[in-house]
Design a protein around this motif. Structure first.
Motif, PDB file in Angstrom:
ATOM      1  N   GLY A 185      21.411  66.968  29.510  1.00  0.00           N
ATOM      2  CA  GLY A 185      21.858  65.699  28.907  1.00  0.00           C
ATOM      3  C   GLY A 185      20.674  64.902  28.379  1.00  0.00           C
ATOM      4  O   GLY A 185      19.541  65.080  28.841  1.00  0.00           O
ATOM      5  N   ASP A 237      31.036  63.754  31.452  1.00  0.00           N
ATOM      6  CA  ASP A 237      30.248  62.699  30.815  1.00  0.00           C
ATOM      7  C   ASP A 237      31.149  61.572  30.284  1.00  0.00           C
ATOM      8  O   ASP A 237      31.249  61.341  29.070  1.00  0.00           O
ATOM      9  N   ASN A 288      28.223  70.248  25.171  1.00  0.00           N
ATOM     10  CA  ASN A 288      27.831  70.340  26.577  1.00  0.00           C
ATOM     11  C   ASN A 288      28.452  69.240  27.442  1.00  0.00           C
ATOM     12  O   ASN A 288      28.066  69.062  28.590  1.00  0.00           O
ATOM     13  N   ASN A 289      29.455  68.554  26.907  1.00  0.00           N
ATOM     14  CA  ASN A 289      30.226  67.618  27.718  1.00  0.00           C
ATOM     15  C   ASN A 289      31.623  68.157  28.015  1.00  0.00           C
ATOM     16  O   ASN A 289      32.546  67.408  28.325  1.00  0.00           O
TER      17      ASN A 289
HETATM   18 MG    MG Z   1      26.218  64.783  28.454  1.00  0.00          MG
END
Ligand code: MG
Ligand code: ADP
Ligand code: GN1
Length: 368
Positions: free
Chosen positions: A25, A237, A221-222
């Motif tokens: 992140g 997230d 990537n969330n």
């Molecule tokens: Mg993230």
């Protein structure tokens, strides 16, 4: 970092084994904590040190996440799903709180680790993007009836692209890091597109687009995909879940996931927007939430993809000009590299506008 001592403040079960940095992140510091329980394999939890220079009110931020996740858990249960796996689950502190502040002022929170999933940084095959789209589309559908007025604004003006443009021009004028001269081409590229920044906001103000509850940070990537079936399992997230436009979620996913290269690729000849990936995402997203979208919302989806990409490019450049104070960087000029990929994508999307519109029209069948 004393993982064990921080872990002891949360309701984590078993005997602490170890902790390690985790994930990619750009905002929070994320760690995986390992615990020994009765089962053969260790149990993991996610621990995060929240970024308080970005999230100014942790109490409100965590209240948002708690109310969104409990609402989603009910929805998932009603649809016969497994909320423990399909919805981010907060691990409370030993005294029942949503976060823990240590004596140095650092603020931590914890979640159940969603096991047997993969978190992709880039798409390897279109099917994966289709599955990510289904998860984000379902997230949108399941939050449809969420009482938006109960949400706090965790980052004011987050996708206020007009305001992002203002901050960008201020950063150019201030030139804190003395870099403006070296990025004149990028500055001009953004300036030429100033009028784009107000298009969706004008439609919102004129009530031609509805405000919804949106995730606002739907990059690949969330979302976690099942490692065996490849299905989209859990949207994570949730820091920026706030009222917004559907274009923010659709657009941000396309910006990141439909790119043929990494967000910080330095060889721009590798960067383009894949129409195949655009089509895969549009299908998955609209299959799940297309029925609730208006005609105007659908029509502006391709523009939304371009606008979110322009906005992100502008944000990366602003941060570069300010001396890299917002996004985490792992090397010098990384924010400039990130900006350049976004601008290259904007240029490519402008060329592919008609084709994107045709793809959305073909998805009409999922919208009734
Ligand atoms: Mg993230
Ligand atoms: P940031 O705001 O910094 O992007 P995220 O909440 O997205 O932080 O977490 C960073 C990464 O940690 C994610 O991309 C993912 O790889 C991993 N992660 C976060 N939450 C979980 C979870 N509950 N289960 C498994 N992995 C997670
Ligand atoms: C940040 O938190 P993360 O890494 O998922 C940012 C997004 C940007 C993205 C660019 C709260 O997302 O808005 O689009 O980086 N999140 C925040 O990669 O600013």
């Amino acid at each position: 970092m004393d993982y064990e001592s921080i872990a002891s403040k949360f309701q984590m079960e078993g005997a602490f084994i170890q902790g390690e940095p985790f994930g990619c992140g750009h905002i929070n510091d994320t760690y995986a904590l390992y615990f020994k329980q009765a089962s053969a394999r260790p149990v993991r939890y996610i621990l995060q040190r929240m970024n308080e220079s970005i999230f100014r009110n942790i109490e409100e931020l965590m209240q948002n996440i708690a109310s969104v996740t409990s609402f989603l858990s009910e929805q998932v249960k009603c649809e016969g799903g497994n909320a423990q796996r399909e919805v981010l689950q907060i691990i409370k502190t030993t005294d029942g709180g949503l976060y823990y502040r240590d004596n140095r002022g650092n603020c931590y929170r914890a979640f159940l680790f969603v096991e047997d999933t993969v978190c992709l940084q880039t798409i390897e095959k279109p099917e994966q993007f289709y599955q990510a789209a289904k998860a984000f589309g379902k997230f949108q559908r399941q939050l449809h009836a969420f009482p938006a007025e109960t949400l706090f604004e965790t980052i004011p003006h987050f996708h206020d692209t007009r305001d992002r443009y203002r901050l960008f021009t201020e950063a150019v004028a201030r030139d804190t890091a003395g870099r403006a001269k070296s990025v004149q081409k990028e500055i001009d590229f953004i300036r030429m597109r100033e009028k784009d920044t107000g298009v969706l906001l004008d439609l919102l103000e004129n009530e031609q687009l509805p405000l919804r509850v949106t995730h606002n940070d739907t990059k690949l990537n969330n979302v976690l995909l099942d490692h065996k079936t490849g299905k989209g399992i859990c949207v994570i997230d949730l820091d920026t879940v706030m009222p917004g436009l559907i274009h923010y979620d659709f657009g941000d996913s396309i910006r990141y996931g439909a790119s043929t290269a990494a967000e910080d690729e330095t060889d721009l000849s590798k960067v383009s927007m894949s129409l195949e990936l655009f089509a895969a995402f549009s299908k998955g997203f609209l299959e799940e939430c297309g029925q609730s979208l208006t005609e105007t919302e659908r029509t502006y989806l391709p523009f939304g993809a371009k606008l979110m990409t322009l906005e992100c490019g502008m944000r990366f450049l602003t941060d570069y000009l300010n001396g890299d104070t917002y996004f985490k960087i792992h090397r010098e000029h990384q924010n400039l590299d990130r900006c350049r990929t976004q601008l290259k994508l904007v240029e490519d999307m402008e060329k592919k506008e008609e084709k994107m519109a045709a793809i959305i029209r073909e998805c009409r069948q999922y919208c009734f």
